[in-house]
Motif scaffolding. Structure first.
Motif: not given
Length: 221
Positions: A120-143
């Motif tokens: 489960m994602a506990t916060e809205i994933p943060t997406i950042s654009l970079e040259q030829d790619s993008f990164t995704v920061e995910i905060q969540g939980s795993m049971e």
């Protein structure tokens, strides 16, 4: 409508700008949950396309488009999922693996039991654009739940997750292709029914499984 979870508003945000060699069209590019046009928490920033003229059409997406996409799918619950025991078994994830780290887990049965993972994602994933790619920061939980022989489940523990992934984009055979890479994966113990244990060992094992099994499988599709 994009799919059952999200829609996109691509109406004009301003009048078309007509020049002798080209036409500029500014579109909104706002993604929102299907049937629920809610205000986005993000503010769009203006951007320009590089001045090029060797192609008939240039199409650019701003970071705002991906941010609203993340917000829409998070609101719709798209980042909450259960990985069934069949999938976990395919990647050799079972109570035996967890039992090597957490002795209490091994007490559920002499033979290894399959497990289920509830993510489960506990916060809205943060997406950042970079040259030829993008990164995704995910905060969540795993049971992690053990699937017992009578088909009932027993919750073992719940972890907080912080992950950083990047997706490199390239064009192959006239198709836009993406290659997923796991940059960082961190765990912390949120709750445990099997006592406390060393989180770092579990983090290393799951990171290894993701790097050697899950991600290559995803990139191969």
């Amino acid at each position: 409508q994009i799919d059952d979870l999200a829609e996109v508003d691509y109406s004009l945000s301003s009048l078309p700008a007509v020049f002798r060699p080209f036409i500029d069209l500014d579109l909104k590019g706002i993604v929102f949950p299907a049937g629920n046009y809610t205000d986005s928490p993000y503010v769009p920033a203006s951007f320009t396309i590089l001045d090029q003229s060797d192609s008939m059409l240039y199409l650019a997406f701003s970071e705002y488009f991906f941010q609203t996409s993340s917000f829409a799918y998070y609101t719709a619950g798209a980042f909450n999922t259960t990985i069934a025991e069949e999938t976990c078994s395919y990647f050799n994830i079972n109570t035996e693996i967890f039992g090597t780290i957490i002795p209490e887990v091994a007490k559920y049965s002499v033979t290894p039991n399959p497990v289920m993972l509830k993510l489960m994602a506990t916060e809205i994933p943060t997406i950042s654009l970079e040259q030829d790619s993008f990164t995704v920061e995910i905060q969540g939980s795993m049971e992690v739940l053990a699937v017992l022989p009578d088909s009932t489940t027993q919750s073992l523990f719940t972890m907080n997750i912080a992950a950083n992934t990047s997706i490199s984009l390239n064009i192959f055979d006239q198709k836009l292709m993406g290659s997923l890479c796991l940059n960082r994966l961190q765990f912390s113990l949120a709750h445990s029914n099997v006592g406390s244990f060393e989180v770092l060992l579990l983090e290393n094992i799951l990171s290894y499984i993701l790097q050697t099994e899950v991600i290559p499988s995803a990139n191969g599709k």
